[in-house]
Write an enzyme that holds these catalytic residues in place. Structure first.
Site, short mmCIF file in Angstrom:
data_model
loop_
_atom_site.label_atom_id
_atom_site.label_comp_id
_atom_site.label_asym_id
_atom_site.label_seq_id
_atom_site.Cartn_x
_atom_site.Cartn_y
_atom_site.Cartn_z
N GLU A 165 -18.54 4.73 -14.71
CA GLU A 165 -17.38 5.10 -13.87
C GLU A 165 -16.06 4.55 -14.41
O GLU A 165 -15.00 5.08 -14.09
CB GLU A 165 -17.60 4.66 -12.41
CG GLU A 165 -17.55 3.16 -12.12
CD GLU A 165 -18.86 2.42 -12.34
OE1 GLU A 165 -19.72 2.91 -13.10
OE2 GLU A 165 -19.03 1.33 -11.75
N SER A 223 0.81 -1.24 0.00
CA SER A 223 0.00 0.00 0.00
C SER A 223 0.83 1.28 0.00
O SER A 223 0.41 2.29 0.57
CB SER A 223 -0.95 0.06 1.20
OG SER A 223 -1.73 -1.08 1.25
N LEU A 224 2.02 1.24 -0.60
CA LEU A 224 2.81 2.48 -0.67
C LEU A 224 2.42 3.31 -1.89
O LEU A 224 2.85 4.46 -2.02
CB LEU A 224 4.31 2.16 -0.74
CG LEU A 224 4.91 1.53 0.51
CD1 LEU A 224 6.42 1.33 0.32
CD2 LEU A 224 4.66 2.39 1.73
N CYS A 249 -25.94 0.02 -12.65
CA CYS A 249 -26.07 -1.44 -12.73
C CYS A 249 -27.11 -1.94 -11.72
O CYS A 249 -28.29 -1.74 -11.92
CB CYS A 249 -24.71 -2.10 -12.58
SG CYS A 249 -24.66 -3.69 -13.42
N HIS A 256 -21.51 0.60 -16.64
CA HIS A 256 -20.67 1.24 -15.61
C HIS A 256 -19.93 2.44 -16.19
O HIS A 256 -18.78 2.29 -16.64
CB HIS A 256 -19.65 0.23 -15.07
CG HIS A 256 -20.26 -0.87 -14.29
ND1 HIS A 256 -20.30 -0.86 -12.92
CD2 HIS A 256 -20.86 -2.01 -14.69
CE1 HIS A 256 -20.90 -1.96 -12.50
NE2 HIS A 256 -21.25 -2.68 -13.55
N LYS A 309 22.96 9.19 1.71
CA LYS A 309 23.15 7.96 2.48
C LYS A 309 22.45 6.78 1.80
O LYS A 309 23.02 5.70 1.63
CB LYS A 309 22.57 8.19 3.89
CG LYS A 309 22.85 7.07 4.85
CD LYS A 309 22.38 7.49 6.24
CE LYS A 309 22.34 6.31 7.18
NZ LYS A 309 21.71 6.65 8.46
N LYS A 340 13.97 7.25 9.01
CA LYS A 340 14.89 6.11 9.06
C LYS A 340 15.10 5.50 7.67
O LYS A 340 14.12 5.20 6.97
CB LYS A 340 14.33 5.04 10.02
CG LYS A 340 14.36 5.49 11.49
CD LYS A 340 15.80 5.54 11.94
CE LYS A 340 15.93 5.99 13.38
NZ LYS A 340 17.34 6.26 13.73
N MET A 381 -29.57 0.67 -10.99
CA MET A 381 -30.62 0.85 -12.00
C MET A 381 -31.68 -0.24 -11.82
O MET A 381 -32.89 0.03 -11.87
CB MET A 381 -29.98 0.75 -13.39
CG MET A 381 -30.95 0.73 -14.55
SD MET A 381 -31.22 -0.96 -15.15
CE MET A 381 -31.88 -0.66 -16.77
N ILE A 409 0.06 4.22 -8.26
CA ILE A 409 0.04 5.66 -8.55
C ILE A 409 1.39 6.10 -9.12
O ILE A 409 1.45 6.94 -10.02
CB ILE A 409 -0.30 6.47 -7.26
CG1 ILE A 409 -1.66 6.04 -6.70
CG2 ILE A 409 -0.25 7.97 -7.51
CD1 ILE A 409 -2.83 6.34 -7.61
N1 GLN Z 1 -26.15 -8.31 -9.71
C1 GLN Z 1 -26.58 -7.61 -10.87
C2 GLN Z 1 -26.38 -8.44 -12.14
O1 GLN Z 1 -25.60 -9.37 -12.16
C3 GLN Z 1 -25.89 -6.28 -11.00
C4 GLN Z 1 -24.42 -6.36 -11.26
C5 GLN Z 1 -23.67 -5.08 -11.02
O2 GLN Z 1 -24.16 -4.18 -10.33
N2 GLN Z 1 -22.45 -4.99 -11.51
O3 GLN Z 1 -26.98 -8.17 -13.13
#
Ligand code: GLN
Length: 545
Positions: free
Chosen positions: A511, A16-17, A383, A509, A225, A189, A386, A21
Site C-alpha cells: 500500500e 485538519s483543513l 504483514c 506493505h 475584502k 465569515k 499474512m 493535500i
Molecule cells: N506485529 C507484526 C510484526 O512486527 C506485524 C507488523 C505489521 O503488520 N506491520 O512482525
C-alpha cells in the site's frame, strides 16, 4: 532553472483543513508544468518520528523507501507526485533538538550558549535547504505542521521569516485558512482568516497567497475584502471549496490559478501549462465506474478514518484502474468469532486483513481468514494479515494445535511466526524494526510472477516477526506455498494458497507504493479477483432462482 525556489505552506484557524493535500496539489501542478519538485513536512511534536505513536494519536505511519517512519501526509505527497520521499522529507522537533544537542555535546558550538534562535532555527533552515541541494530541485514545498499561534510551531515560523528575508523572490508563503459558513446568519465569515493572518504577521511573516477552505463559493467581493485586510492582491486569494474527492483538489487549485500565482511570485513568467491529461483520465474512471464491489477490511482501528489511509487510497487507485467502485466495509477484528463470522462477512467480494501490532483482535482475524480460505473468497493479508493466514493454516489445515506467533504466545508449541534473529538483540522501540525497501525474488511458477510480470521486486517493510523457516516444508506440501524470498537474509516474504482463486499474504506493505500514476499491481489484481467473485456469485444466485 538556476536556483531552488521555496514554497512554505502554513495553516490557520483550525487543524485538519488539508494542508497536506494543498501541498501535494501544488507539487503535482508544478510537476505537471515540467518542474522538478519535492515536498517536506515539518512536524512540531517532540517525538523523533511517528513510529512509536499509537494510530489513535496520529493515524497511519507511512514508511519511505529508505525506511523512515513518517507522517501520513508523505503518503499523499507520493500518491500525488509519484516521486518517492525519504527521511529528509519529514523533520520533527525531536529530530531538530536531538541533532542540536548532539552537536553541543561534541563541542561543535565552540562554547556558545545554545539557543532557540539562532541554533534551533539554523538547524531547521539547514534541514530545509539540505533537501533542495540533495535533489537539485526547482521547487521545495515545505508544509509546516500545526496551526499558526501554536507555541510549538513558533521556531518553524521564525525559520520561515528568516528564509523569506534571505531568499527574497525565491520564496513564497501560502497560508491555508478556513472561511466558515454560519448557518444562522446565512453568511460566510472572513474574520477568522483576518485574525489568522494577523497572528502570522505578529511573527513577522506576510503570506503571499491565501487559500480559503470553504463549503460555499466565495464571491469576488469577499475575495477583495480578504485581500484588503490581509495585504495580498485579490488574485492571490484562492478559493478551496470542499471536494468530492481529494484527487479533485489539484484541478480545483489550477482552476483558481494557484500554480500561476506561485509562479508569478517567484518571477517565472513563462511556463508551459500543466499537463493533467492522465490525472483527468484517472478522475473520469474514478467517477464513472462500470461495476461495484465490497471489500471487507478487518483490523482493530476501524473507527479511525486515517489508520489504514494508504490501503484506502490503494483501493481508490486500483478501483479506478478497473473502472470499479470499491466499497470498503470496515470490520472490527474483535467483533468476529466462530458464531458470527458468516454474518459479518456476508455480501463481501473480498477480504483484506490489515497490518498491526499486539494480540488484540488476532483470533477474529484468524476466524475471518478461515472463512475466506474455505469459501474461495479472495483474500489479501498484509504483514500481520499474512502472519495470521500462516497461523490459521497451521492450526486448521496442518493440525499444528496451538500454532501461533511468538508475538502473541511466547510458549506456543508451534512458533510458525517468530521474531527475526536480528531483532532479538534490540531493546529500544523507535526505528528498530525491519524498515524500508528490500528486494524479493518471486517463484516464476507463482501467481505473483504473473501479477508483477517480473521475478525481481522491491517492497517496503515494517515488522519484527517473520515466517519461521523450520516450517517451510510442511507449508509447501500442505499448499500454502512460500513464493517470495529475500535471498540475502533467507526470509519468506509471500505465501500463496494453491487451488484458491486468490489467496495471498505478503510480509511487506504494498500500500505504500501505490500512486495515481502507478496503481499497485497486487491491489489491481485483488480487485479483479473480487469482481470475478462477485460475477460468479451473481450467476449462481441467478441459477438458484
Ligand atoms: N506485529 C507484526 C510484526 O512486527 C506485524 C507488523 C505489521 O503488520 N506491520 O512482525
Amino acid at each position: 532553472m538556476s536556483k531552488t525556489k521555496y514554497i512554505f505552506v502554513t495553516g490557520g484557524v483550525a487543524s485538519s483543513l488539508g494542508k497536506g493535500i494543498i501541498s501535494a496539489s501544488i507539487a503535482k501542478l508544478l510537476k505537471a508544468r515540467g518542474f522538478s519538485v519535492t515536498i517536506q513536512k515539518l512536524d512540531p511534536y517532540i517525538n523523533i518520528d511517528p513510529g512509536t505513536l499509537n494510530p489513535y494519536e496520529h493515524g497511519e505511519c507511512f514508511v519511505t523507501e529508505d525506511g523512515a517512519e513518517t507522517d501520513l501526509d508523505l503518503g499523499h505527497y507520493e500518491r500525488f507526485s509519484n516521486v518517492p520521499t525519504s527521511q529528509a522529507n519529514n523533520i520533527t522537533t525531536g529530530i531538530i533538538y536531538q541533532s542540536v544537542i548532539n552537536k553541543e555535546r561534541k563541542g561543535e558550538y565552540l562554547g556558545e550558549t545554545v539557543q532557540v534562535i539562532p541554533h534551533i532555527t539554523d538547524e531547521i533552515k539547514y534541514r530545509i535547504m539540505l533537501l533542495a541541494h540533495k535533489g537539485n530541485y526547482d521547487f521545495v514545498v515545505t508544509e509546516i505542521g500545526g496551526t499558526v499561534g501554536d507555541i510549538e510551531s513558533l521556531p518553524y515560523i521564525e525559520a520561515v521569516r528568516q528564509m523569506r528575508w534571505e531568499l527574497g523572490k525565491n520564496c513564497v508563503v501560502v497560508h491555508l485558512t478556513l472561511v466558515p459558513y454560519l448557518g444562522a446568519a446565512g453568511e460566510l465569515k472572513t474574520k477568522p482568516t483576518q485574525h489568522s493572518v494577523k497572528t502570522l504577521l505578529e511573527s513577522g511573516v506576510q503570506p503571499d497567497i491565501i487559500v480559503c477552505r470553504t463549503e460555499r463559493h466565495i464571491s469576488e467581493g469577499m475575495k477583495n475584502k480578504i485581500a484588503l485586510f490581509c495585504n495580498v492582491s485579490p488574485t492571490a486569494v484562492i478559493e478551496c471549496i470542499d471536494a468530492e474527492s481529494i484527487y479533485d483538489v489539484p484541478l480545483l487549485m489550477h482552476a483558481e490559478n494557484l500554480d500561476g500565482e506561485i509562479l508569478k511570485k517567484v518571477r517565472i513568467l513563462k511556463s508551459q501549462p500543466p499537463d493533467l491529461a492522465d490525472w483527468e483520465k484517472f478522475l473520469f474512471k474514478l467517477k464513472n465506474p462500470k461495476k461495484e464491489i465490497t471489500i471487507g477490511l478487518v483490523g482493530k482501528y476501524v473507527e479511525l478514518k486515517d489508520a489504514y489511509k494508504s490501503i484506502n487510497e490503494s483501493f481508490i487507485h486500483a478501483g479506478a484502474f478497473n473502472e470499479c467502485k470499491v466499497n470498503l466495509r470496515l470490520i472490527h477484528s474483535e467483533s468476529i468469532d466462530k458464531s458470527n463470522v458468516v454474518e459479518k462477512l456476508k455480501g463481501l467480494n473480498g477480504l483484506l486483513v490489515a497490518p498491526g501490532f499486539g494480540h488484540r483482535g488476532i483470533e477474529g482475524k484468524i476466524c475471518a481468514i478461515k472463512y475466506a480460505r474455505e469459501n474461495n473468497l479472495p483474500f489479501f493479508g498484509i504483514c500481520l494479515g499474512m502472519q495470521c493466514a500462516v497461523i490459521e493454516f497451521g492450526r486448521n489445515v496442518l493440525k499444528l494445535k496451538g500454532a501461533n506467533s511468538t508475538e502473541f504466545d511466547k510458549n506456543t508449541p508451534y512458533p510458525v511466526i517468530d521474531m527475526m534473529e536480528v531483532q532479538k538483540k534490540i531493546s529500544g522501540l523507535g526505528g528498530t524494526m525491519r524498515l524500508g525497501a528490500y528486494p524479493c525474488k518471486l517463484k516464476k511458477t507463482s501467481r505473483l510472477f504473473d501479477i508483477y510480470k517480473t521475478d525481481n521486486i522491491s517492497e517496503r517493510h515494517r515488522h519484527r516477526y517473520e515466517f519461521n523457516n523450520e516450517f517451510q516444508d510442511i507449508y509447501q506440501k500442505g499448499g500454502l506455498v512460500p513464493v517470495g524470498l529475500n535471498e540475502k537474509d533467507n526470509l519468506i516474504e509471500i505465501v500463496e494458497l494453491k487451488g484458491h482463486p486468490w489467496f495471498i499474504g505478503v510480509q511487506f506493505h504494498p500500500e505504500f507504493k501505490s500512486t495515481v500514476a502507478n496503481p499497485h499491481p497486487l491491489f489491481i489484481s485483488f480487485v479483479k479477483a473480487a469482481i470475478e467473485y462477485a460475477r460468479k456469485q451473481k450467476k449462481s444466485k441467478g441459477l438458484k432462482r
